[in-house]
Design a protein around this motif. Sequence first.
Motif, mmCIF file in Angstrom:
data_model
loop_
_atom_site.group_PDB
_atom_site.id
_atom_site.type_symbol
_atom_site.label_atom_id
_atom_site.label_comp_id
_atom_site.label_asym_id
_atom_site.label_seq_id
_atom_site.Cartn_x
_atom_site.Cartn_y
_atom_site.Cartn_z
ATOM 1 N N GLY A 46 71.136 -62.039 -27.747
ATOM 2 C CA GLY A 46 71.304 -61.405 -29.060
ATOM 3 C C GLY A 46 72.315 -62.116 -29.934
ATOM 4 N N GLN A 47 72.334 -63.463 -29.877
ATOM 5 C CA GLN A 47 73.320 -64.237 -30.651
ATOM 6 C C GLN A 47 72.950 -64.377 -32.122
ATOM 7 N N GLY A 48 71.815 -63.817 -32.517
ATOM 8 C CA GLY A 48 71.456 -63.710 -33.927
ATOM 9 C C GLY A 48 71.644 -65.005 -34.689
ATOM 10 N N GLY A 49 72.300 -64.895 -35.847
ATOM 11 C CA GLY A 49 72.531 -66.064 -36.691
ATOM 12 C C GLY A 49 73.924 -66.632 -36.548
ATOM 13 N N PHE A 50 74.592 -66.272 -35.458
ATOM 14 C CA PHE A 50 75.998 -66.663 -35.305
ATOM 15 C C PHE A 50 76.293 -67.236 -33.916
ATOM 16 N N HIS A 57 65.090 -75.106 -28.890
ATOM 17 C CA HIS A 57 64.769 -73.909 -29.676
ATOM 18 C C HIS A 57 65.888 -73.602 -30.687
ATOM 19 N N ALA A 58 66.377 -72.376 -30.759
ATOM 20 C CA ALA A 58 67.292 -71.982 -31.856
ATOM 21 C C ALA A 58 68.462 -72.957 -32.012
ATOM 22 N N THR A 59 69.013 -73.395 -30.900
ATOM 23 C CA THR A 59 70.222 -74.233 -30.953
ATOM 24 C C THR A 59 69.986 -75.527 -31.721
ATOM 25 N N GLY A 60 68.794 -76.104 -31.586
ATOM 26 C CA GLY A 60 68.509 -77.355 -32.282
ATOM 27 C C GLY A 60 68.053 -77.157 -33.718
ATOM 28 N N ARG A 61 68.053 -75.925 -34.199
ATOM 29 C CA ARG A 61 67.449 -75.662 -35.522
ATOM 30 C C ARG A 61 68.405 -74.951 -36.465
ATOM 31 N N SER A 62 69.678 -74.913 -36.133
ATOM 32 C CA SER A 62 70.595 -74.088 -36.918
ATOM 33 C C SER A 62 70.982 -74.783 -38.213
ATOM 34 N N GLY A 88 68.178 -70.571 -19.320
ATOM 35 C CA GLY A 88 68.224 -70.995 -20.721
ATOM 36 C C GLY A 88 69.413 -71.917 -20.942
ATOM 37 N N ALA A 89 69.137 -73.122 -21.461
ATOM 38 C CA ALA A 89 70.224 -74.101 -21.657
ATOM 39 C C ALA A 89 70.414 -74.439 -23.129
ATOM 40 N N GLY A 90 70.208 -73.422 -24.002
ATOM 41 C CA GLY A 90 70.639 -73.559 -25.388
ATOM 42 C C GLY A 90 72.159 -73.442 -25.433
ATOM 43 N N LEU A 114 71.748 -74.201 -13.758
ATOM 44 C CA LEU A 114 71.328 -73.970 -15.143
ATOM 45 C C LEU A 114 69.856 -74.360 -15.264
ATOM 46 N N LEU A 115 69.005 -73.388 -15.595
ATOM 47 C CA LEU A 115 67.552 -73.608 -15.638
ATOM 48 C C LEU A 115 67.057 -73.608 -17.076
ATOM 49 N N GLU A 116 66.318 -74.644 -17.463
ATOM 50 C CA GLU A 116 65.790 -74.753 -18.824
ATOM 51 C C GLU A 116 64.291 -75.045 -18.773
ATOM 52 N N ASN A 140 71.217 -64.076 -18.118
ATOM 53 C CA ASN A 140 70.038 -64.145 -18.987
ATOM 54 C C ASN A 140 70.461 -64.687 -20.346
ATOM 55 N N ALA A 141 70.312 -66.018 -20.506
ATOM 56 C CA ALA A 141 70.676 -66.686 -21.766
ATOM 57 C C ALA A 141 69.430 -67.313 -22.367
ATOM 58 N N ALA A 142 68.334 -66.572 -22.337
ATOM 59 C CA ALA A 142 67.035 -67.127 -22.718
ATOM 60 C C ALA A 142 66.700 -66.913 -24.184
ATOM 61 N N GLY A 143 67.681 -66.600 -25.017
ATOM 62 C CA GLY A 143 67.465 -66.514 -26.463
ATOM 63 C C GLY A 143 66.359 -65.529 -26.810
ATOM 64 N N ALA A 144 65.340 -66.008 -27.519
ATOM 65 C CA ALA A 144 64.235 -65.147 -27.966
ATOM 66 C C ALA A 144 63.477 -64.538 -26.790
HETATM 67 C C1 LIG Z 1 67.338 -71.624 -39.121
HETATM 68 C C2 LIG Z 1 68.519 -71.156 -38.316
HETATM 69 C C3 LIG Z 1 69.800 -71.332 -38.823
HETATM 70 C C4 LIG Z 1 70.914 -70.947 -38.080
HETATM 71 N N1 LIG Z 1 72.160 -71.238 -38.555
HETATM 72 C C5 LIG Z 1 73.240 -70.939 -37.819
HETATM 73 C C6 LIG Z 1 74.540 -71.298 -38.262
HETATM 74 O O1 LIG Z 1 74.695 -71.912 -39.329
HETATM 75 N N2 LIG Z 1 75.619 -70.977 -37.481
HETATM 76 C C7 LIG Z 1 75.461 -70.312 -36.290
HETATM 77 O O2 LIG Z 1 76.454 -70.014 -35.634
HETATM 78 N N3 LIG Z 1 74.228 -69.964 -35.838
HETATM 79 C C8 LIG Z 1 73.129 -70.280 -36.560
HETATM 80 N N4 LIG Z 1 71.887 -69.941 -36.116
HETATM 81 C C9 LIG Z 1 71.771 -69.155 -34.874
HETATM 82 C C10 LIG Z 1 71.922 -70.007 -33.643
HETATM 83 O O3 LIG Z 1 71.097 -71.159 -33.749
HETATM 84 C C11 LIG Z 1 71.557 -69.175 -32.411
HETATM 85 O O4 LIG Z 1 72.308 -67.984 -32.391
HETATM 86 C C12 LIG Z 1 71.833 -69.913 -31.110
HETATM 87 O O5 LIG Z 1 71.285 -71.208 -31.134
HETATM 88 C C13 LIG Z 1 71.275 -69.122 -29.948
HETATM 89 O O6 LIG Z 1 71.457 -69.906 -28.782
HETATM 90 P P1 LIG Z 1 70.705 -69.493 -27.448
HETATM 91 O O7 LIG Z 1 71.140 -70.461 -26.408
HETATM 92 O O8 LIG Z 1 70.867 -68.033 -27.225
HETATM 93 O O9 LIG Z 1 69.147 -69.675 -27.795
HETATM 94 P P2 LIG Z 1 68.204 -70.969 -27.670
HETATM 95 O O10 LIG Z 1 68.836 -72.176 -28.241
HETATM 96 O O11 LIG Z 1 66.877 -70.572 -28.217
HETATM 97 O O12 LIG Z 1 68.121 -71.197 -26.106
HETATM 98 C C14 LIG Z 1 67.379 -70.362 -25.235
HETATM 99 C C15 LIG Z 1 66.779 -71.264 -24.185
HETATM 100 O O13 LIG Z 1 66.168 -70.474 -23.168
HETATM 101 C C16 LIG Z 1 65.083 -71.228 -22.678
HETATM 102 N N5 LIG Z 1 64.162 -70.349 -21.974
HETATM 103 C C17 LIG Z 1 63.409 -69.339 -22.493
HETATM 104 N N6 LIG Z 1 62.638 -68.806 -21.544
HETATM 105 C C18 LIG Z 1 62.876 -69.476 -20.386
HETATM 106 C C19 LIG Z 1 62.361 -69.410 -19.073
HETATM 107 N N7 LIG Z 1 61.400 -68.512 -18.726
HETATM 108 N N8 LIG Z 1 62.845 -70.263 -18.135
HETATM 109 C C20 LIG Z 1 63.805 -71.176 -18.450
HETATM 110 N N9 LIG Z 1 64.323 -71.299 -19.711
HETATM 111 C C21 LIG Z 1 63.863 -70.462 -20.657
HETATM 112 C C22 LIG Z 1 64.465 -71.809 -23.958
HETATM 113 O O14 LIG Z 1 63.625 -72.910 -23.677
HETATM 114 C C23 LIG Z 1 65.696 -72.161 -24.759
HETATM 115 O O15 LIG Z 1 66.074 -73.520 -24.604
HETATM 116 C C24 LIG Z 1 70.744 -70.315 -36.815
HETATM 117 C C25 LIG Z 1 69.463 -70.119 -36.310
HETATM 118 C C26 LIG Z 1 68.355 -70.552 -37.039
HETATM 119 C C27 LIG Z 1 66.996 -70.367 -36.452
#
Ligand SMILES: Cc1cc2nc3c(=O)[nH]c(=O)nc-3n(C[C@H](O)[C@H](O)[C@H](O)COP(=O)(O)OP(=O)(O)OC[C@H]3O[C@@H](n4cnc5c(N)ncnc54)[C@H](O)[C@@H]3O)c2cc1C
Length: 371
Positions: free
Chosen positions: A320-324, A39-44, A9-11, A29-31, A189-193
């Motif tokens: 489990g990075q939730g909304g933060f 995903h979440a990172t591009g939508r905050s 996961g490269a969020g 780093l595998l994405e 394991n940084a695969a977000g959802a």
């Molecule tokens: C609407 C919204 C508003 C938010 N606002 C804020 C804010 O104001 N401030 C804040 O701090 N946070 C905010 N957040 C939360 C924040 O965006 C997330 O906590 C953060 O982006 C999580 O990062 P991540 O890398 O864990 O997840 P992600 O960005 O989802 O990255 C996970 C990656 O894993 C990859 N992946 C999944 N499965 C596989 C697989 N099998 N093989 C390879 N890769 C895989 C996915 O493609 C994805 O790119 C918000 C979230 C949302 C949705």
Amino acid sequence: MIYDVAVIGAGMAGASMAAELAPHARVLLLEAEDAPGYHATGRSAAFWEETYGGPGVVPLTLASGTYLQENGFLTPRGALYVGRSEDSAAMDAHVATFAGTGVTIERLSPEALADKVPHIRSEWTEALHQPACADIDVAGLHQHYLGAARRLGVDIACRARVAGITRADGVWTITGERGETWRAAAIVNAAGAWADHIAALAGVRPVGIAPFRRTVAVLRVEPQAPADLPLVLDINGGFYFKPDAGRLWLSPHDEIPSEPCDAAPEEIDVAIAIDRFVAVTDWRIAAVERRWAGLRSFAPDRLPVYGFDPEADGFFWFAGQGGFGIQTAPAAARLGAQVLLGQGADAITARIDPAVYAPDRLKSRAEAISA
Ligand SMILES: Cc1cc2nc3c(=O)[nH]c(=O)nc-3n(C[C@H](O)[C@H](O)[C@H](O)COP(=O)(O)OP(=O)(O)OC[C@H]3O[C@@H](n4cnc5c(N)ncnc54)[C@H](O)[C@@H]3O)c2cc1C
């Protein structure tokens, strides 16, 4: 080649972790997607707010604030939690919840509130001001970590969706959906959802990471939203809004359970957001110009999960990075790397207790429930 660590996961989580590990280890780093950040990172909503996520998250947020500030990723905004007279007790509870945590919260008069938020309706009289709140340059921060990772020799593979994970003789073999294979001593394991899904692929008991959909609508309002409007949040969690380039970003603060997926906004959630917005301001909505949704993923206790799985050698949770997950990224990644590498704390992590975020807490709870 056997990597020391494969980060899946490269969020924001995976990119920051890869960059922090890179000086000390051979990292892959595998994405899954064509590019990192889809995903979440591009939508905050791109804010750094000291109390967001609750008292258990405050140490990570505060420790990250210094790094974000020093590296130019923050722009001052200020936040206001608002309510009506009947919300006075909720205001007091918010102040009490964060007493002694190091965050700054000031009570504002109704006049000061009306001054800071033009068009707020007169029944909204209660306000708490959090002056330290700032906008985060999310794309800049994400690129900062990806760039550092590249410079420090991390191999980054996109379109590399992990489809199988096995372990033999102390080494993980990771298979991509197109048949590629990679080998690594440890997995992050940084695969977000998809974090529980990745655990299941590896035969590791999931910790219960659950995704919830959150919606944002971009409004054109008349008159135009002022650039210095604070982030305005409902003390009861019904909405937030903030200005961006002459528009307002509005969220109904929704939290709809979802499968891991490419989340899309539902019209009903945009309608709910607007309904709540017109109850708090008399701004005229000229258009809903854009909308999006993303997944915020939480552990059962809503604290992030950083650490080696107690039941699976070499399997490290960073989930489990939730909304933060953006506002806590610098301290979380530094802490995660220190825990993974067995290093001690430094200036950024000195006030953070890693045990609070260790996955053991969730595994022992599951055992207790199944017993
Ligand atoms: C609407 C919204 C508003 C938010 N606002 C804020 C804010 O104001 N401030 C804040 O701090 N946070 C905010 N957040 C939360 C924040 O965006 C997330 O906590 C953060 O982006 C999580 O990062 P991540 O890398 O864990 O997840 P992600 O960005 O989802 O990255 C996970 C990656 O894993 C990859 N992946 C999944 N499965 C596989 C697989 N099998 N093989 C390879 N890769 C895989 C996915 O493609 C994805 O790119 C918000 C979230 C949302 C949705």
